[in-house]
Design an enzyme around this catalytic site. Sequence first.
Site, PDB file in Angstrom:
ATOM      1  N   LYS A 157      17.910  82.325  25.458  1.00  0.00           N
ATOM      2  CA  LYS A 157      16.811  82.025  26.519  1.00  0.00           C
ATOM      3  C   LYS A 157      15.910  83.323  26.475  1.00  0.00           C
ATOM      4  CE  LYS A 157      19.681  81.092  29.461  1.00  0.00           C
ATOM      5  NZ  LYS A 157      20.747  80.968  28.760  1.00  0.00           N
ATOM      6  N   GLY A 181      23.318  87.950  30.500  1.00  0.00           N
ATOM      7  CA  GLY A 181      23.074  89.049  29.542  1.00  0.00           C
ATOM      8  C   GLY A 181      22.156  88.669  28.518  1.00  0.00           C
ATOM      9  N   HIS A 182      21.142  89.273  28.430  1.00  0.00           N
ATOM     10  CA  HIS A 182      20.268  88.939  27.191  1.00  0.00           C
ATOM     11  C   HIS A 182      19.704  90.134  26.558  1.00  0.00           C
ATOM     12  CE1 HIS A 182      17.825  87.661  30.932  1.00  0.00           C
ATOM     13  NE2 HIS A 182      17.039  88.761  30.400  1.00  0.00           N
ATOM     14  N   GLN A 220      22.869  81.334  32.147  1.00  0.00           N
ATOM     15  CA  GLN A 220      23.852  80.529  31.611  1.00  0.00           C
ATOM     16  C   GLN A 220      23.494  79.066  31.038  1.00  0.00           C
ATOM     17  OE1 GLN A 220      24.546  81.783  34.939  1.00  0.00           O
ATOM     18  NE2 GLN A 220      25.258  83.702  33.953  1.00  0.00           N
TER      19      GLN A 220
END
Length: 446
Positions: A16, A40-41, A223
């Site tokens: 995402k 976390g991205h 999420q």
Amino acid sequence: MANVIVIGAQWGDEGKGKITDLLSKSADVVVRYQGGVNAGHTVVVNDQTFKLHLIPSGILYPDTECIIGSGTAIDPEILIEELDRLEALSVSTNNLLISQTAHVTMPYHRIIDKASEERRGSQKIGTTGRGIGPTYADKSERIGIRVQDLMDKEEARDRLSWTINYKNSILEKLYNKPPLEPETVIKQYLEYAERLRPHVVDSSLKIYEAIDKKRNILFEGAQGTLLDLDHGTYPYVTSSNPVAGGACVGAGVGPTTIDRVIGVAKAYTTRVGEGPFPTEIEGGVGDILGDRGAEFGTTTGRKRRCGWFDATIGRYAVRINGLDCLAITKLDVLDELDEIKVCVAYDIDGQRCEHFPSSPRQFARCRPIYETLPGWRQSTEDCRSLKDLPKQALDYLKFLAELMEVPIAIVSLGASRDQTIIIEDPIHGPKRALLYTNGTPAGHGA
Ligand code: IMP
């Protein structure tokens, strides 16, 4: 103009971050509406890698306003680290706004999260250990600390001393853990409050004003659908609502504000933590997917479990979120496979089931029914339009769109911004079918 929600259509980690980063280019405001530093991205821009947990990836665009909404759980220590890291990389954080009604993750939340997982033994959830469940539990119990509670020093002192003392008795008596020193925690959190103060606002009002000015708003979920507290694979879920409906509650906007909902799904499936996973592949192809897809959690570094694409889950995500279209990520990870399986339905005790079962017991008994498609065995990393894709890769995408009855708007083939095929801009493009199958529109809205 369009107000768009981006959600994860699987168990999180769908990529995402990259999709919201791409869409943020067309957005004036990006709002994160739930979750905390469990998320976390990773966003890669010009070979620079940014790892973000709480701050929306829109922060990388200097004119985009980024809001951490009231449905989030804010860990000030990690948020400040993130601010410092971005500033050190010369990314301005002036446009970051933080909701005064968001809840604050406290040190006792992290301790209780880990201690309660230890207690659960074989019943453990496999949380990220970031204190998320306990933060939201306190919110429901109405003993949570909100950002605005830290803004008035005297009030903060009173509230924090009572709460820390109360939590100390739980830490000592229930978990056999040493108590926290109230004065140390209070001092530290008051310092955090000063650092964050310039960013703290009435976020729902800010969003309302942006809507009024007809600005494009992107609501960014963390999420994924199957980790949703109400609609996911309970109890192996997170403690907030990542689904599209959660955006209205977590941002403080009415449902009539939303124009579109985009689901992000990997071209295969991954899951971190415990719980059933019908299409999981242990070893073999599972390891290939894990290695090629670098499937390690951004937050905890844990190895993600890998498996085939599950269209039953995909259809469920379409239903629960009212998806208008999909972004399929990491298609390139499948490049070297001879054949690719897709779960089209489940077998539950000998009965074919097309729908995701809401009973956890039934879900645990689901066996995947697969259809096998040929692989393409060539690199797709440099493909920039659908016509560049090998026929088998295009057929694979069409198959997914047909199974889920929702069009595909974006295909991602690597971590960088340019490794993307935008079939149609989901924010500015007309709302219609985006991927056609055999001449017929695949999906609603055509
Ligand atoms: P918690 O959110 O830390 O309470 O963890 C609950 C469950 O959600 C665990 O299975 C975690 O692995 C999972 N989870 C939480 N955040 C993420 C995420 O950002 N990606 C994938 N899984 C997550």
